[in-house]
Scaffold this motif. Sequence first.
Motif, short mmCIF file in Angstrom:
data_model
loop_
_atom_site.label_atom_id
_atom_site.label_comp_id
_atom_site.label_asym_id
_atom_site.label_seq_id
_atom_site.Cartn_x
_atom_site.Cartn_y
_atom_site.Cartn_z
N ASP A 1 0.83 -1.21 0.00
CA ASP A 1 0.00 0.00 0.00
C ASP A 1 0.86 1.25 0.00
O ASP A 1 0.56 2.22 -0.71
N ARG A 2 1.94 1.24 0.77
CA ARG A 2 2.83 2.41 0.82
C ARG A 2 3.48 2.64 -0.53
O ARG A 2 3.58 3.78 -1.00
N ARG A 3 3.93 1.59 -1.17
CA ARG A 3 4.53 1.73 -2.50
C ARG A 3 3.52 2.23 -3.51
O ARG A 3 3.82 3.09 -4.35
N ARG A 4 2.30 1.73 -3.42
CA ARG A 4 1.26 2.17 -4.35
C ARG A 4 0.93 3.64 -4.14
O ARG A 4 0.79 4.41 -5.10
N ARG A 5 0.84 4.05 -2.88
CA ARG A 5 0.55 5.46 -2.60
C ARG A 5 1.69 6.36 -3.05
O ARG A 5 1.47 7.45 -3.61
N ALA A 6 2.96 5.91 -2.82
CA ALA A 6 4.11 6.72 -3.24
C ALA A 6 4.14 6.86 -4.76
O ALA A 6 4.42 7.95 -5.29
N HIS A 7 3.85 5.77 -5.46
CA HIS A 7 3.83 5.84 -6.93
C HIS A 7 2.71 6.75 -7.42
O HIS A 7 2.91 7.55 -8.35
N THR A 8 1.56 6.67 -6.80
CA THR A 8 0.43 7.53 -7.18
C THR A 8 0.76 9.00 -6.94
O THR A 8 0.47 9.86 -7.78
N GLN A 9 1.38 9.29 -5.80
CA GLN A 9 1.75 10.68 -5.50
C GLN A 9 2.80 11.20 -6.48
O GLN A 9 2.72 12.34 -6.95
N ALA A 10 3.80 10.37 -6.80
CA ALA A 10 4.83 10.80 -7.76
C ALA A 10 4.23 11.06 -9.13
O ALA A 10 4.58 12.04 -9.80
N GLU A 11 3.32 10.18 -9.55
CA GLU A 11 2.67 10.36 -10.85
C GLU A 11 1.82 11.63 -10.86
O GLU A 11 1.80 12.37 -11.86
N GLN A 12 1.15 11.90 -9.75
CA GLN A 12 0.33 13.11 -9.68
C GLN A 12 1.20 14.36 -9.71
O GLN A 12 0.86 15.37 -10.36
N LYS A 13 2.35 14.32 -9.03
CA LYS A 13 3.28 15.46 -9.07
C LYS A 13 3.78 15.70 -10.49
O LYS A 13 3.92 16.84 -10.94
N ARG A 14 4.09 14.61 -11.20
CA ARG A 14 4.58 14.74 -12.57
C ARG A 14 3.51 15.36 -13.46
O ARG A 14 3.80 16.27 -14.25
N ARG A 15 2.27 14.93 -13.32
CA ARG A 15 1.19 15.49 -14.12
C ARG A 15 0.95 16.96 -13.78
O ARG A 15 0.70 17.77 -14.67
N ASP A 16 1.04 17.28 -12.49
CA ASP A 16 0.85 18.67 -12.09
C ASP A 16 1.96 19.56 -12.66
O ASP A 16 1.70 20.69 -13.10
N ALA A 17 3.20 19.05 -12.66
CA ALA A 17 4.31 19.82 -13.21
C ALA A 17 4.14 20.05 -14.70
O ALA A 17 4.39 21.15 -15.22
#
Length: 214
Positions: free
Chosen positions: A44-60
């Motif tokens: 779950d932690r890895r999934r959340r970290a990946h989701t957050q990183a992907e969201q940051k990339r899209r926001d950038a």
Amino acid sequence: MTEPSASPEDPWVKVEYAYSDNSLDPDDEDSDYHQESYKESYKDRRRRAHTQAEQKRRDAIKRGYDDLQTIVPTCQQQDFSIGSQKLSKAIVLQKTIDYIQFLHKEKKKQEEEVSTLRKDVMALKIMKVNYEQIVKAHQDNPHEGEDQVSDQVKFNVFQGIMDSLFQSFNASISMASFQELSACVFSWIEEHCKPQTLREIVIGVLHQLKNQLY
């Protein structure tokens, strides 16, 4: 006297067998539960970290496109072909590329203009120095130029040089064909237009005009 052997039906034997079986150990069951819970929480932690990183990339990326639409003037102009629709990413990129190419052309044009202006300034400085020297020479010798020759004399010098050259040219050139004419012209130049030959012609013309003037 022998002791009687324990019967399988003996209840004490059943209890002993139950406690000796590892599969029924409650501590082992708790350990398996904790390990399974740890694995699930790690995933779950890895999934959340990946989701957050992907969201940051899209926001950038979104902020980058928004900045481009703000900076590039052509992105702010209304495109009647698409109406009031929001510009797509492909259109934003194409307009940005076109604007960068336009800036490069303008930069090159301005650099050429600056270079031309620098040359003009240098030429004006040279002219300024020359005029200052002329003025100074005239101030040092106010009577200089009273014996200046006329334009007619200058033309006579040029005419005398050309007449002398034409005499040798007319005597050396053949008119049989254009090919022969071309060959004779180059031959005449090599023979009659040498620096020493021209110098002798000019000296002769100047002496002749000087005798006529004085």
